[in-house]
Design an enzyme around this catalytic site. Structure first.
Site, PDB file in Angstrom:
ATOM      1  N   TYR A  17       0.831  -1.207   0.000  1.00 59.41           N
ATOM      2  CA  TYR A  17       0.000   0.000   0.000  1.00 59.41           C
ATOM      3  C   TYR A  17       0.859   1.249   0.000  1.00 59.41           C
ATOM      4  CZ  TYR A  17      -4.264  -2.556   1.310  1.00 59.41           C
ATOM      5  OH  TYR A  17      -5.339  -3.393   1.339  1.00 59.41           O
TER       6      TYR A  17
ATOM      7  N   TYR B  14      -0.804  -9.863   0.970  1.00 57.49           N
ATOM      8  CA  TYR B  14       0.264  -9.238   1.752  1.00 57.49           C
ATOM      9  C   TYR B  14       0.315  -9.807   3.166  1.00 57.49           C
ATOM     10  CZ  TYR B  14      -3.513  -6.050   3.345  1.00 57.49           C
ATOM     11  OH  TYR B  14      -4.661  -5.512   3.850  1.00 57.49           O
TER      12      TYR B  14
ATOM     13  N   ARG C 169      -2.907 -11.881   4.202  1.00 64.00           N
ATOM     14  CA  ARG C 169      -4.266 -11.567   3.763  1.00 64.00           C
ATOM     15  C   ARG C 169      -4.470 -12.052   2.331  1.00 64.00           C
ATOM     16  NH1 ARG C 169      -7.676  -8.062   4.947  1.00 64.00           N
ATOM     17  NH2 ARG C 169      -8.940  -9.901   4.658  1.00 64.00           N
TER      18      ARG C 169
ATOM     19  N   HIS D 123      -7.355  -8.547  -1.977  1.00 60.73           N
ATOM     20  CA  HIS D 123      -8.682  -7.935  -1.806  1.00 60.73           C
ATOM     21  C   HIS D 123      -8.654  -6.481  -2.213  1.00 60.73           C
ATOM     22  CE1 HIS D 123      -6.460  -7.244   1.947  1.00 60.73           C
ATOM     23  NE2 HIS D 123      -7.061  -6.058   1.931  1.00 60.73           N
TER      24      HIS D 123
ATOM     25  N   HIS E  23     -10.658  -2.968  -0.956  1.00 63.69           N
ATOM     26  CA  HIS E  23     -11.559  -2.377   0.032  1.00 63.69           C
ATOM     27  C   HIS E  23     -12.618  -1.542  -0.686  1.00 63.69           C
ATOM     28  CE1 HIS E  23      -8.952  -3.296   3.562  1.00 63.69           C
ATOM     29  NE2 HIS E  23      -7.986  -3.206   2.664  1.00 63.69           N
TER      30      HIS E  23
HETATM   31 FE   LIG Z   1      -6.156  -4.367   2.847  1.00 64.33          FE
END
Ligand SMILES: [Fe+2]
Lengths: 273, 189
Positions: free
Chosen positions: A140, A179, A189, A192, A194
């Site tokens: 991110y 990640y 995770r 995905h 959000h």
């Molecule tokens: Fe996330």
């Protein structure tokens, strides 16, 4: 914080020794399994549709969930309507996450499209949809993301759109990578995106995550598994749609969102005129 | 209560990384801070041990000072004078949040005005709804249907304190002073 990773960097030594990583994946998987078994044993004719707020396998939830029952109330006037957004709020270009910089982002270019509906199947038109996501490497653009994976200078991972008259939205983006995180040792995770959604009523406000079909991390992930009902969990998984895929350009996924909560009232229809 | 033919999509936590995506300039300023009738709505988001939650995000939605429910776009790019009734604020490293708004008027005669609030946080698996009531005499609070339906010791969790320039309202996600969170008809577990 530590050293800059090089081409042949080994995983940083602190990934499994941080404070929150005291449990192993096997520990967390056993907790997930025990909760799932109990849910199936106690099955009622009203399956759960939402995540548990109290879900200890997701360690950060332990001190952050209310322990008292949510209090039932009828919505007052302000809660039967939702904030309005318009084209002064959202530029049409904001729905393409691949054109926000000078060059093209790395990764699998994809389109995700679908409709926002209320529980009666009516489209939620002209309403705000916001998304954010990691890049193709699972990183991110956020100062707290310490994952040792490359930032893509051509990808921010933030998009906005207004739904069309039929409740439809459409984003062009890059398929995000999975990640690691520090819930437990070797926690990852599933990939995905959000999603942040508004309805026609304040009470329909929701934030969720869209996943990709067949992700091998589903069974291991305490955030996804906090929705203990399999059919309910499946509702967060997009469908690959070859009709959305475009020749020599992008793959395509379809995902519809159904909002919960109360619906429009006579007062709202009056106000809309 | 109506039965919905379509099952609702589940929510999920906002996670830790929304900070570069959802908060935006002036999101917390429903009215410009210098305006004569501006009031700050401030407080902290706290966990079950009373520790600040530095990665929470709050949204508020309210009527204007006259109790009118406005239907104006422009919350994401505020023009400096249109009141949209909606705002968004993230907590800081000490769990504090701050909005600048107006005290809402009552939308219905004889009812107490409130600010509707939505709470998101890392570690919170689904959003929570609550109400921030403006302070009122005890007899008025006891006559408000939602507040009257609560045990007296929990009623106060929904009422802000007003020091003249700021409304103070803490959100306790858990614990002895846990805020009353709401569910509405049509919401399923
Ligand atoms: Fe996330």
């Amino acid at each position: 914080m530590t050293t800059t990773p090089t081409r042949d960097a080994q995983p940083p030594a602190d990934t499994t020794s941080s404070d929150a990583a005291a449990s192993s994946q096997a520990d967390v998987s056993a907790e997930i399994e025990a909760i799932a078994e109990k849910y199936q044993r106690d099955a009622t004719d009203r399956p759960e549709t939402q995540p548990r707020l109290d879900y200890p396998p997701y360690r950060s939830s332990i001190l952050r969930h209310p322990t008292k029952d949510l209090h039932h109330t009828d919505p007052e006037a302000i809660e039967t309507v939702a904030p309005c957004f318009g084209h002064q709020d959202v530029d049409v270009l904001e729905s393409d996450l691949t054109i926000q910089h000078g060059g093209e982002p790395i990764g699998e270019r994809m389109v995700v499209t679908g409709r926002v509906l209320d529980g009666d199947g009516r489209p939620v038109a002209n309403q705000l949809v916001e998304i954010w996501q990691a890049n193709a490497a699972g990183r991110y653009i956020h100062k707290r993301d310490q994952h040792h994976a490359p930032v893509d200078p051509n990808f921010t991972g933030v998009g906005r759109a207004l739904t069309g008259p039929d409740g439809s939205y459409r984003f062009t983006t890059i398929k995000p990578g999975p990640y690691p995180w520090r819930n437990h040792g070797n926690a990852w995770r599933p990939a995905h995106i959000h999603f942040s959604l508004f309805g026609t009523a304040f009470t329909q406000r929701m934030i969720t995550q869209m996943y990709f079909p067949g992700d091998p991390l589903f069974a291991l992930d305490p955030i996804y598994q906090a929705i203990v009902d399999q059919q309910a969990r499946d509702r967060l998984v997009a469908t690959y749609d070859h009709e959305v895929t475009q020749h020599e350009w992008n793959t395509g996924y379809r995902w519809d969102i159904v909002l919960t909560g109360s619906h429009s009232t006579p007062m709202e229809r009056e106000d809309d005129q | 209560m109506t039965t919905s033919p379509l099952p609702p999509t589940p929510g999920q936590t906002i996670g830790p990384f929304y900070g570069y995506a959802l908060p935006y300039d002036d999101g917390q300023h429903l009215v410009p801070p210098g305006r004569a009738d501006a009031v700050r709505l401030i407080g902290r988001v706290l966990d079950g041990r009373g520790a600040p939650v530095p990665d929470a995000m709050l949204e508020i939605w309210q009527a204007d000072a006259a109790g009118r429910i406005v239907r104006e776009a422009g919350s994401l790019h505020r023009d400096g004078h249109t009141f949209t009734g909606w705002g968004r604020a993230a907590t800081d490293n000490t769990g504090r949040y701050s909005f600048t708004t107006v005290r809402p008027g009552a939308s219905r005669h004889g009812r107490l005005p409130f600010i509707a609030m939505t709470v998101f946080a890392r570690g919170l698996l689904n959003r929570l709804f609550t109400r921030v009531y403006l302070p009122a005499p005890e007899s008025a609070l006891a006559g408000e249907p939602l507040l009257a339906s609560l045990p007296p010791e929990r009623r106060g969790t929904l009422v802000a304190e007003d020091d003249g320039s700021a409304l103070h309202f803490d959100v306790h996600l858990q614990g002895d002073r846990e805020t009353v969170f709401l569910t509405y008809p049509g919401h399923a577990p």
